[in-house]
Design an enzyme around this catalytic site. Structure first.
Site, PDB file in Angstrom:
ATOM      1  N   GLN A  50      -2.315   4.279  -2.067  1.00  0.00           N
ATOM      2  CA  GLN A  50      -1.445   4.124  -3.228  1.00  0.00           C
ATOM      3  C   GLN A  50      -1.476   5.338  -4.136  1.00  0.00           C
ATOM      4  OE1 GLN A  50      -3.811   0.764  -4.150  1.00  0.00           O
ATOM      5  NE2 GLN A  50      -4.724   1.670  -5.965  1.00  0.00           N
ATOM      6  N   GLU A 119       1.733   1.841  -7.043  1.00  0.00           N
ATOM      7  CA  GLU A 119       1.094   0.904  -7.970  1.00  0.00           C
ATOM      8  C   GLU A 119       1.555   1.226  -9.391  1.00  0.00           C
ATOM      9  OE1 GLU A 119      -3.400  -0.055  -9.722  1.00  0.00           O
ATOM     10  OE2 GLU A 119      -3.124   1.345  -8.059  1.00  0.00           O
ATOM     11  N   HIS A 147       5.154  14.670  -9.645  1.00  0.00           N
ATOM     12  CA  HIS A 147       6.166  13.703  -9.243  1.00  0.00           C
ATOM     13  C   HIS A 147       5.766  13.020  -7.949  1.00  0.00           C
ATOM     14  CE1 HIS A 147       7.198  17.495  -7.143  1.00  0.00           C
ATOM     15  NE2 HIS A 147       7.492  16.688  -6.135  1.00  0.00           N
ATOM     16  N   GLU A 194      11.302  13.102  -6.779  1.00  0.00           N
ATOM     17  CA  GLU A 194      12.029  14.076  -5.966  1.00  0.00           C
ATOM     18  C   GLU A 194      12.660  13.386  -4.759  1.00  0.00           C
ATOM     19  OE1 GLU A 194      11.388  18.472  -3.888  1.00  0.00           O
ATOM     20  OE2 GLU A 194       9.636  17.245  -4.395  1.00  0.00           O
TER      21      GLU A 194
END
Length: 201
Positions: A50, A119, A147, A194
């Site tokens: 995650q 998450e 990002h 992105e």
């Protein structure tokens, strides 16, 4: 001088022996570590599980990420700590447990997945504060985080859909240097996402 030289020589000889001994011990430990973890500290069966973002309003964030194409998996609540966790993935998993299943059962299911998840952490009450805002990591102060990114089949169509839904495309789709075509969109907390055009065969 001769005696001193012998003493000095013996001193450095003993020192060199100790250094070499420590080196061999360290090398042995590293060797055992490599054997134990098969070349990596995480072990050979590790899974990238995650990445986490803190969000202000879970209802707005869930709406955005589901519109983006992610699937809601499960939610964990921690009343004594006043926060909740929301998990999403691109995979459409038919084994997702019921939302009212016991939290330990849902946690066991989630951490048995073999794919990455997003998450989202919500600290209760932030959605009620009109002045509350998280740093997105791309402006000062707090510049650091960048990002998350997705590979997409049709970059231009994806960006058009994002804009049609009322969300921000902050970097219009197009070429970037010599690596391909990209774009950036923003989520409700202004985090950068992105979008990368998959190479066309």
């Amino acid at each position: 001088m001769f005696v001193a030289g012998r003493v000095e020589s013996a001193f450095f000889s003993r020192k060199t022996t100790r250094v070499l001994s420590r080196y061999k011990t360290s090398k042995s430990r590293i060797s055992r570590c490599k054997m134990s973890f098969n070349g990596g500290f995480l072990g050979k069966n590790a899974v990238f599980a995650q990445t986490m973002l803190r969000i202000k309003d879970p209802s707005k964030s869930r709406q955005f990420y589901e519109a983006l194409g992610m699937n809601f998996l499960t939610r964990f609540d921690f009343p004594e700590l006043s926060f909740s966790l929301y998990f999403f993935a691109l995979e459409k998993d038919p084994t997702v447990p019921a939302e009212d299943a016991p939290q330990p059962e849902r946690a066991k299911w989630l951490f048995s997945r073999q794919y990455p998840t997003l998450e989202l952490t919500h600290n209760w009450g932030t959605e009620k504060d009109p002045n509350f805002k998280y740093a997105n990591g791309n402006t000062e102060p707090g510049k650091g985080y960048g990002h998350i990114g997705f590979l997409v089949d049709d970059l231009y169509a994806s960006c058009a859909a994002v804009e049609k839904a009322g969300y921000v495309v902050s970097r219009k789709p197009g070429p970037f240097q010599n690596v391909g075509e990209i774009a950036f969109v923003r989520d409700p907390d202004d985090y950068w996402i992105e979008l990368i055009q998959k190479p066309k065969s």
